[in-house]
Design a protein around this motif. Structure first.
Motif, mmCIF file in Angstrom:
data_model
loop_
_atom_site.group_PDB
_atom_site.id
_atom_site.type_symbol
_atom_site.label_atom_id
_atom_site.label_comp_id
_atom_site.label_asym_id
_atom_site.label_seq_id
_atom_site.Cartn_x
_atom_site.Cartn_y
_atom_site.Cartn_z
ATOM 1 N N PHE A 135 0.834 -1.210 0.000
ATOM 2 C CA PHE A 135 0.000 0.000 0.000
ATOM 3 C C PHE A 135 0.865 1.255 0.000
ATOM 4 C CE2 PHE A 135 -2.193 3.360 2.420
ATOM 5 C CZ PHE A 135 -3.283 3.572 1.583
ATOM 6 N N VAL A 136 1.878 1.279 0.858
ATOM 7 C CA VAL A 136 2.789 2.433 0.897
ATOM 8 C C VAL A 136 3.506 2.575 -0.441
ATOM 9 C CG1 VAL A 136 4.862 3.374 1.980
ATOM 10 C CG2 VAL A 136 3.089 2.300 3.398
ATOM 11 N N THR A 137 3.935 1.450 -1.023
ATOM 12 C CA THR A 137 4.638 1.483 -2.311
ATOM 13 C C THR A 137 3.741 2.033 -3.411
ATOM 14 O OG1 THR A 137 5.890 -0.489 -1.625
ATOM 15 C CG2 THR A 137 5.951 0.096 -3.956
ATOM 16 N N VAL A 138 2.480 1.613 -3.427
ATOM 17 C CA VAL A 138 1.542 2.090 -4.442
ATOM 18 C C VAL A 138 1.318 3.595 -4.318
ATOM 19 C CG1 VAL A 138 -0.883 2.015 -5.165
ATOM 20 C CG2 VAL A 138 0.382 -0.106 -4.836
ATOM 21 N N ILE A 139 1.186 4.083 -3.096
ATOM 22 C CA ILE A 139 1.007 5.518 -2.889
ATOM 23 C C ILE A 139 2.232 6.284 -3.397
ATOM 24 C CG2 ILE A 139 0.714 7.334 -1.174
ATOM 25 C CD1 ILE A 139 -1.792 5.637 -1.682
#
Length: 572
Positions: free
Chosen positions: A482-486
């Motif tokens: 999730f952090v990577t996608v953001i």
């Protein structure tokens, strides 16, 4: 498991489940009597009740038909992921980051795809509804976010289908047959709308065939590439790892030194995200899937490996065949002649590969249009179920196709007639790039849904062993992904912020989706006064009761012979 006869919270309202497994209709929830998982007709309630329940509704179980098998889902994700990005645009990745930089970028994105697939599978197996993660967002996050993401998907798919028609026109022109674009568009329109209006099983079979064609062709190209690289083509010398040494494994982009090589790697990684776009659509028609609590997890965990292997092998082979400084890679992806596979084949004296690539890319464009139509219509139907779109979109044919939804998409396909003007092609590709960030928004939503599901289970005292499908590592992979996608979303257009590289069109196409989704979210939240769903109010008990009351259908015996069985490793 808690006693199913006791009352439980659902969206802030008391909902009782009687001994027959039905939901108290007077409380505004759709009946769940006999048995929704098999697609049988249920007690009829007015559509007004449907938008109150976050789980399967009367309209879905009464109007839609469970016709998609697990093999359809697996091949659906394969067909959606192996497309023009693989056949035409890998050369641009090699040019931007070099052979090793591209390989590493696709490996990192592969991790994110894995996390997204597993998060989607775990959530959709528990709640197999039409619209998939759009409806999950309403149940686990906020109804306003479900509205925003849902309409963002509908908008993106409405634009995508006519763009694919335009792409087919450009591809057909490659052969110089002199066929008028209007004829090509008419044939495309009839074929796409025909599949959209047919039974969902027809769609499944068409995409099944497309996936087999594309997978077979990818394997053929990889093997051909290795043959060329090893010098097994008469009159051609071996290439080996020559291009990994000169011009080198990495390429500098924008800056110089290690920083420039990192920026090249990062530029490819943000682009690689969109090459994998489509894997998230496999659960969009969950309410039309046989045994979804088994079929969806199987498809998620098995498709991931196939997709990553195909892409990783293809990127590796392309890095062997074409040097990153080859001028023919400039503008890669605009025409078949700039495909790295075609360049390598022509160098080896095999010019016919260009026509084969062109033919397969045409099937890829049609396949992409079919998938956009299916995903868009099912999300639109799901929005109508929840009272977030006009009720007219709930109308279905006797065989379970939401024909008003398909009709809307049929009208938009005709916009591709604008491609008869050459300048309009550029406009259409610009429009579809506006929705590219929507892929990342969808992935972020899937991951956040899963994170919230696990938190709600912990809050309400449920063990993850009660989920139809769960893997221990997803508790860690989902937050990290999730952090990577953001980060991907926020840095997708990073090049425009570097000195001398400002490009207004690139800036808009990279970031416009963020204010579009945010505005839709705030609009629905303000007008409907929605609130974030409390972890205590996530209707887990209802979902678990449905699992126990209505088990999957027994699967028919599998035919262990024939060519289908020989290829079944792709999906089983």
């Amino acid at each position: 498991m808690p006693d199913p006869s006791r009352s439980m919270p659902s969206n802030g309202r008391r909902t009782s489940i009687d001994s027959q497994g039905g939901v108290d209709a007077e409380l505004g929830h759709a009946s769940l009597t006999q048995p929704f998982l098999n697609g049988d007709t249920l007690s009829t309630h007015d559509h007004d009740h449907d938008h109150d329940t976050p789980l399967l509704t009367t309209s879905e179980t009464k109007s839609l038909k469970r016709s998609l098998a697990q093999r359809h889902l697996s091949m659906l994700a394969l067909a959606g992921s192996i497309g023009t990005g693989l056949f035409l645009s890998l050369g641009q990745a090699i040019q931007r980051a070099g052979p090793l930089g591209s390989l590493l970028a696709y490996a990192v994105v592969g991790f994110v795809v894995c996390a997204v697939q597993f998060a989607l599978g775990e959530t959709a197996a528990l709640v197999p509804v039409t619209g998939s993660f759009v409806r999950h967002a309403e149940m686990l996050l906020d109804p306003a976010w479900g509205f925003a993401v849902g309409w963002n998907l509908v908008y993106g798919n409405l634009v995508s289908v006519p763009v694919e028609a335009t792409a087919v026109c450009v591809l057909v022109r490659y052969w110089g047959w002199g066929i008028h674009d209007a004829v090509v568009i008419l044939v495309f329109w009839v074929a796409t709308v025909g599949v959209g209006m047919a039974r969902v099983r027809v769609f499944g079979e068409v995409e099944f065939v497309f996936a087999l064609v594309k997978v077979t062709f990818v394997v053929f190209l990889v093997i051909l590439g290795l043959i060329i690289d090893l010098g097994w083509v008469p009159g051609q010398e071996a290439i080996g790892l020559r291009y990994w040494s000169d011009p080198g494994p990495f390429v500098e982009y924008i800056a110089t030194g290690d920083w420039g090589r990192f920026l090249g790697f990062w530029a490819v990684m943000t682009g690689a995200v969109f090459s994998f776009a489509g894997v998230e659509s496999l659960a969009m028609a969950a309410a039309e899937t046989k045994n979804p609590r088994e079929a969806i997890p199987r498809a998620c965990k098995r498709v991931f490996g196939r997709v990553v292997v195909f892409y990783m092998l293809a990127v590796f082979v392309v890095g062997l065949l074409v040097p990153s400084n080859d001028p023919r890679l400039d503008g890669s992806g605009d025409t078949v002649a700039q495909s790295p596979f075609v360049i390598a084949a022509q160098q080896a004296g095999i010019p016919a590969i260009a026509s084969l690539v062109n033919a397969v890319v045409i099937t890829s464009a049609w396949s992409a249009a079919n998938q956009s139509l299916l995903a868009g219509t099912r999300v639109l139907y799901g929005l109508a179920l929840k009272g977030q779109a006009p009720k007219i979109f709930l109308r279905t044919t006797s065989w379970g196709t939401p024909y008003i939804c398909v009709g809307l998409f049929a009208i938009f396909i005709l916009l591709s007639l604008l491609s008869l003007s050459e300048s309009a092609i550029t406009v259409f590709w610009w429009l579809v790039s506006l929705t590219a960030a929507g892929v990342l928004v969808s992935w972020a939503t899937i991951l956040l849904n899963h994170i919230r599901l696990l938190k709600a289970m912990k809050k309400q005292g449920y063990s993850t062993t009660k989920l139809p499908w769960h893997n221990w590592w997803t508790e860690y992979s989902s937050p990290l992904a999730f952090v990577t996608v953001i980060v991907f979303l926020l840095t997708g257009g990073f090049s425009v912020f570097t000195k001398g590289n400002w490009d207004a069109a690139k800036f808009v196409s990279s970031y416009l989706d963020i204010p579009i989704v945010s505005s839709a979210f705030l609009f629905w939240k303000y007008t409907k006064k929605t609130s974030i769903v409390s972890l205590d109010e996530v209707p887990l008990e209802m979902a678990f009761c449905q699992i126990e009351e209505y088990p999957n259908e027994p699967e028919p015996p599998v035919n262990k012979r024939g060519w289908i069985h020989a290829l079944s490793w792709l999906w089983d």
